[in-house]
Structure formats: C-alpha cells, structure tokens
Design a protein around this motif. Structure first.
Motif, PDB file in Angstrom:
ATOM      1  N   GLY A 141       0.885 -11.525 -83.894  1.00  0.00           N
ATOM      2  CA  GLY A 141       0.248 -12.276 -84.968  1.00  0.00           C
ATOM      3  C   GLY A 141       1.094 -12.286 -86.224  1.00  0.00           C
ATOM      4  N   ILE A 142       1.701 -11.138 -86.538  1.00  0.00           N
ATOM      5  CA  ILE A 142       2.596 -11.058 -87.704  1.00  0.00           C
ATOM      6  C   ILE A 142       3.751 -12.035 -87.535  1.00  0.00           C
ATOM      7  CG2 ILE A 142       4.188  -9.561 -88.969  1.00  0.00           C
ATOM      8  CD1 ILE A 142       1.255  -8.886 -89.453  1.00  0.00           C
ATOM      9  N   SER A 143       4.281 -12.134 -86.316  1.00  0.00           N
ATOM     10  CA  SER A 143       5.384 -13.072 -86.070  1.00  0.00           C
ATOM     11  C   SER A 143       4.971 -14.503 -86.405  1.00  0.00           C
ATOM     12  CB  SER A 143       5.821 -12.982 -84.607  1.00  0.00           C
ATOM     13  OG  SER A 143       6.312 -11.694 -84.304  1.00  0.00           O
ATOM     14  N   LEU A 144       3.764 -14.886 -86.021  1.00  0.00           N
ATOM     15  CA  LEU A 144       3.301 -16.246 -86.270  1.00  0.00           C
ATOM     16  C   LEU A 144       2.991 -16.507 -87.737  1.00  0.00           C
ATOM     17  CD1 LEU A 144       0.953 -16.722 -83.180  1.00  0.00           C
ATOM     18  CD2 LEU A 144       3.084 -17.939 -83.626  1.00  0.00           C
ATOM     19  N   MET A 145       2.660 -15.470 -88.475  1.00  0.00           N
ATOM     20  CA  MET A 145       2.213 -15.632 -89.866  1.00  0.00           C
ATOM     21  C   MET A 145       3.361 -15.693 -90.882  1.00  0.00           C
ATOM     22  SD  MET A 145      -0.938 -12.920 -89.931  1.00  0.00           S
ATOM     23  CE  MET A 145      -2.324 -13.039 -88.802  1.00  0.00           C
ATOM     24  N   GLN A 146       4.597 -15.619 -90.444  1.00  0.00           N
ATOM     25  CA  GLN A 146       5.715 -15.408 -91.360  1.00  0.00           C
ATOM     26  C   GLN A 146       5.777 -16.414 -92.513  1.00  0.00           C
ATOM     27  OE1 GLN A 146       8.386 -12.785 -91.048  1.00  0.00           O
ATOM     28  NE2 GLN A 146       6.569 -11.991 -90.040  1.00  0.00           N
ATOM     29  N   GLU A 147       5.677 -17.707 -92.233  1.00  0.00           N
ATOM     30  CA  GLU A 147       5.838 -18.683 -93.313  1.00  0.00           C
ATOM     31  C   GLU A 147       4.699 -18.587 -94.327  1.00  0.00           C
ATOM     32  OE1 GLU A 147       6.732 -23.420 -94.090  1.00  0.00           O
ATOM     33  OE2 GLU A 147       6.389 -22.684 -92.057  1.00  0.00           O
ATOM     34  N   PHE A 148       3.476 -18.401 -93.849  1.00  0.00           N
ATOM     35  CA  PHE A 148       2.350 -18.271 -94.764  1.00  0.00           C
ATOM     36  C   PHE A 148       2.460 -16.995 -95.601  1.00  0.00           C
ATOM     37  CE2 PHE A 148      -1.126 -21.231 -93.015  1.00  0.00           C
ATOM     38  CZ  PHE A 148      -1.116 -21.978 -94.178  1.00  0.00           C
ATOM     39  N   LEU A 149       3.003 -15.927 -95.013  1.00  0.00           N
ATOM     40  CA  LEU A 149       3.185 -14.687 -95.786  1.00  0.00           C
ATOM     41  C   LEU A 149       4.190 -14.893 -96.908  1.00  0.00           C
ATOM     42  CD1 LEU A 149       3.211 -12.149 -92.817  1.00  0.00           C
ATOM     43  CD2 LEU A 149       1.472 -12.300 -94.617  1.00  0.00           C
TER      44      LEU A 149
END
Length: 610
Positions: free
Chosen positions: A294-302
């Motif tokens: 999930g962290i991998s997918l969230m990178q741009e939003f983070l």
C-alpha cells in the motif's frame, strides 16, 4: 535428562491451517495468564486460506520476558506435513506431544526427547459421530490433555469456555465434556504432571492482553480521528476493523445514533490516501491503515501531502517484502520507503512503537504531530506487534489532555487583519499558519497545489522561492525533533564502549538479550530509537561508543542506512545485526550474533546460546 522447569518454558502448537485450532490455542495461553503467569503468544500462519502449516507459540515466563526466546521445550505436533521440522526444533531434554492413534516409525522420534502419545483421533471417533464435531472437539480434548500434563487448573479453561459461549448452554456443556475427556485420559494413563509445570504466581498484575492493531485503533479514537479510509491488506485490516467497532460505540450519539465519523473502504490504497489527505486538508483528523504494498502505491499522494503540508496519519503494519513477499510474516522493511516516500526531496516523520501499549500511545500522539507539523506521520507497526497479543500496562489517558491542532488561524485572527501567507514562516520554526476551509468569508483563502509556489501560495517556477520553500521544509523537519518521542537508553551495569541500537518490536527480545550478554560477561549499552527525525541523543550515543550494533529485521540494514545518511556517521562504527526470515527476532539470536561479532569472540563460550 528431561527438562524440568516451572513457569519458564516455550510451548509450540504445530497445526494445519483451517483446522479450527486457533481459538483453542489462545484459550490455552489465556488460562496460564489467569494463573498469574505472564505469557507472550505468537501466531505464525500462511497467507493461503486453508491446508498449509500454521504454528502458535506460547512463551511462558515468570520473569516477564515477552519477546521470542528461540527453541521449543514442548512441541504439540498435530501436522504430519511438518513433523520432521517440528521434532528437530525441540530443545534437548524437551517433550513431544502427538496424536498416537496411528503408529509412527521409531526413526521419526529423537532419543533425547520425552515422547507423549495421546490417541486423540481414536478418542474423538469413539465419542463423536459428526466429522466436524470430531475435528473441533479434538482441539479441546488436546487442550484438556495439556492441562493435566502441565498442572494447569481445568476450572480456568471452563470459565473461558463459559465466557466464549455465554448464553449457549449446549455448547458450554459439550466443550466442558471434551475438556474433561482429555484431562481424565491423561491422568489415568500418563504420569502427570511432566517436568514442565505452571504454578500460581502474581507476575501478571493488572496488565492487559491485547494485540497492537486493536490498541492502535483505540489510540486513533482517543487521538481525535474521525475519518478512516482504507483498503483491506494483511496484516493491517484488523486495525481499520477495530476502529470501526470502537467508533460505533464511542462516536455515535446515544439518543439519535447519529454517527460522528466517516469510514471509507476505498477501491484501492491510492484512493484511500487521497481521501485521508482531502479530509486532513478540510480540518478532520484522518488516517489510513496499510502495509508495504500500500505504501508503494501511495507514493505520489504522500509527496503531495508533504509539499502541500496537509496532515495525515498512516499506520504501516509492516510485513515481508518486496512485492507480495510474505503477507503473513513480520519484518521491519519499510523504513526507507516511508522515510523518503515519493519522488524529489522528501523526509517524513516516523514513530516506532515497541508493543501494543505504545501502539495506543503513539496512535493518539501521531495526530497531534501531524497537525502540529502539518505533514504526514507514519506509525511504524509490524505484524508481530499488530496481529499478536502481548501483555502491557492498562492504557492510560489524561481527560484534561487537549488536542494539539497546531498553527491554525481563527476567524478572529483573520479579521484582525494580520499578514497571512499560507507558506510563510512567521517565527523561524519552519511551520506556517493554516486556515480551515470556510473559516472567514473573505480572508484566509489560498490555493493548495502540488506545484511550486511562493510563501503566499501563489504559483511560481522561480528558483529563489522554490529553494526558500524547500529550506523551510528542512527547518520544519528539524523542529520535529522537539515533538517526536525521544530515544530510551538502557545503561549496562559497568561502563562500556559497546552499544546496540534497536527499534520497534525488536525491543522485547532485546531486553532479554542484554541480560544474556551480561551473563556472558559482555556489557552493552542499549538505545531504542522511537522516532525519525533522530534526536541529538542518538548522535551522542553513537559518538560515546567505539562500536554500535544496529539490530534490525530487514536485509538491507535500513535504519543503519538512515543513521549514516542523516548524521554523517562513520559506517564502520555501525555494525549490522540482521534477521529477516519473517519470524520474530529472538533473544538468543541477538545475543549469539553480538557475541560472535565481539573482538574476543573466539574465546567466548559457544554452548550457552543456540
């Protein structure tokens, strides 16, 4: 010689996943707790739904050691598929409990292990006609047998069964009967108790037995969270589910039953962090629960939340990676992916709870940090903390405590006519003031964007304002050191120039490992890191020692990498001690590894640890 020990041993159940053994095994652990003896229970299970091996380990320790020890004193071998591996794991002088309904060749046993055979299947086939009943009651009969062998009070498990099946008298009586079948058979046919015994103690006190995901969810409630957006992902799912359960009880109006919370099961992890950021921008306290993928997918939003400075809390219950990796195994392998999440120059706040107690405490604190610093904050749990039960002090909360919303300009502040720049550093700490949408009809509005802008949120691609903004973000990160949980130092009894740094779930095993090392004449100072950015105390600890071991549960020594990158530490000074096979790190592994890496290790005795 058979091992003889009272209130100090390890029992491991080897079962087939889907056999219904989980609740019976947990009942066994809870019965020992009710005798006043501390236990640490760990469930080791496959990601497949049914058919593969599963283990449940119960560490019994009157000393209060709650980390994994290493080695098994009593193996309850119920899975033919893993028989050889399970028998090999028993300590010399230990015990092997098995279903003796079918003959097993003598070559499958060990001469240095006491074998205890109970014909569980034969007993069940005699007592029950229904195949499902035979399987379910076999687990209870097995527990009954263990109660007799270990001298555990049967009445304690009877009480647990009464609680579990409250209002279902037929189930209660049937389970009581099965329990006594096992106990009575062992007392009539075997010498009871064996060398391992449980005796009444008062070492548990008022501590509670709880898993970290439940504790973190309750911490989020107390921390003021009203929005949770998540996507199911092992091992984080139960955190969001627990938050939902607590909100129904604690965030619903008693008369109208109106909900004062919003829980969104999004279509994926990317959508979930988007909801969290939107809610945080609007003034709500919001979080997501996820794991490494999930962290991998969230990178741009983070990166958006970092650059636009929007509060958000991310509970990362780490598991084995990369890719799908080992979904039901534990690791500490997301340190770098969270600390530097997203592209470009980013640095995120991480906090590292050691157990469910700190999962509750840090779960609440994370929301104050996110608001105060106007940035994403990661609570770095892992499967060992999140999904396993542990003994911790009762959760404490000061009812006078107020939520720290940070620098927020009110309607009156804006009406007074002060100079408001959304990204303007008023007092040099790097943290600007913000407003909530709709605070004032004509003042305090600004664009929130992921592109570059000046201090007044006006779009610009000029180098000067960009550099100034990026430097301010660094000042804010430096300011964060004042607010994040500080490190905890454990000094050795004698002055030493050797230290060890650890973090998170490693702490329980480390507490015991330091004692094992001391008993071997090796004095080591310990430091537990509880947050990133690193405080000066961590730098000073490294400087005060000639050699510092960094104990981690990942392959690439990620915390060590972060320590070197952030503090310009000599890499030769930080010695990695790495454990990453997916099982919880053990005290014996830590002590043996550090002992072997000491300069005089060739002269050190090797027989103590294994």
């Amino acid at each position: 010689m058979p091992i003889e020990s009272v209130n100090d041993f390890v029992v491991r159940f080897a079962n087939v996943n889907g056999s219904g053994s989980a609740s019976a095994n947990q009942m066994f652990a809870r019965a020992i707790l009710r005798m006043g003896v501390p236990v640490a229970a760990r469930n080791i299970f496959p990601s497949n739904i049914q058919g593969l091996p599963t283990w449940y380990e119960v560490r019994v320790s009157d000393h209060g050691w709650l980390g994994a020890r290493g080695g098994t004193d009593l193996m309850v071998a119920m899975n033919p598929q893993t028989w050889d591996k399970d028998v090999a794991a028993i300590q010399p002088g230990g015990y092997l409990f098995y279903d003796s309904s079918r003959p097993i060749p003598a070559s499958k046993f060990r001469e240095d292990v006491t074998v205890i055979g109970v014909p569980l299947t034969e007993i069940c086939n005699r007592e029950y006609k229904d195949p499902r009943q035979r399987q379910l009651f076999k687990n209870i009969i097995c527990i009954g047998a263990l109660l007799a062998l270990l001298d555990i009070e049967v009445s304690l498990v009877e009480a647990l069964l009464d609680e579990q099946f409250k209002g279902k008298e037929k189930l209660i009586s049937a389970n009581h009967k099965a329990l006594h079948i096992g106990t009575d058979w062992c007392r009539a046919n075997l010498a009871c108790p064996i060398g391992l015994r449980v005796a009444h103690s008062d070492a548990v006190g008022d501590r509670i037995f709880v898993d970290g995901n439940t504790a973190a969810a309750l911490g989020a409630v107390y921390g003021g969270a009203t929005v949770c957006a998540w996507y199911p992902l092992t091992p984080s799912t139960s955190l969001a589910e627990a938050f939902t359960s607590y909100c129904k009880r604690l965030r619903s109006e008693p008369v109208t039953d109106k909900h004062r919370y919003a829980i969104v099961q999004a279509e994926d992890e990317l959508a979930s962090i988007g909801v969290v950021i939107g809610a945080g921008w609007n003034g709500a306290r919001a979080f997501t629960a996820t794991s490494g993928p999930g962290i991998s997918l969230m990178q741009e939003f983070l990166g958006l939340a970092y650059f636009a400075e929007v509060p958000a809390v991310i509970f990362n219950v780490q598991r084995g990676g990369p890719s799908t990796g080992m979904p039901t195994r534990t690791q500490q392998s997301d340190i770098l992916s969270c600390a530097w999440a997203s592209h470009g120059d980013t640095k995120h706040v991480l906090i590292f709870p050691r157990d469910p107690g700190e999962a509750f405490e840090f779960g609440a604190t994370a929301f104050d940090l996110a608001d105060r610093l106007q940035t994403p904050v990661f609570v770095m749990l892992d499967l060992d903390i999140g999904m396993n039960h542990s003994l911790v002090a009762p959760f404490a909360w000061d009812d006078a405590r107020k939520l720290d919303r940070g620098k927020v300009m009110t309607h009156d502040d804006l009406a007074a006519g002060g100079d408001f720049g959304r990204y303007y550093d008023v007092d040099g700490d790097g943290i600007p003031y913000r407003t909530y949408p709709g605070t004032h009809p004509t003042r305090g509005a600004y664009f929130t964007r992921g592109t570059t802008r000046d201090a007044y949120a006006r779009y610009t691609e000029e180098g000067g304002p960009y550099v100034e903004n990026m430097q301010r973000l660094l000042r804010k990160f430096e300011t964060a050191k004042r607010y994040v949980p500080g490190p905890i130092v454990q000094r050795a009894a004698r002055t030493t120039r050797t230290g060890v740094i650890h973090y998170g779930s490693t702490a329980a095993a480390m507490d015991e490992a330091l004692v094992l090392l001391r008993d071997r004449g090796i004095d080591v100072d310990g430091l537990r890191v509880r947050a990133f950015p690193f405080s000066k105390g961590i730098v000073d600890f490294i400087a005060a020692h000639d050699r510092v071991f960094v104990v981690e549960q990942n392959r690439d020594a990620q915390l060590r990498t972060l320590l070197i990158a952030e503090n310009a530490v000599d890499p030769q000074k930080l010695v990695p001690v790495l454990h990453y096979d997916g099982t919880p790190i053990t005290a014996r592994f830590i002590a043996k590894s550090i002992s072997a890496l000491m300069p005089d290790s060739l002269d050190a005795p090797k027989e103590l640890l294994s």
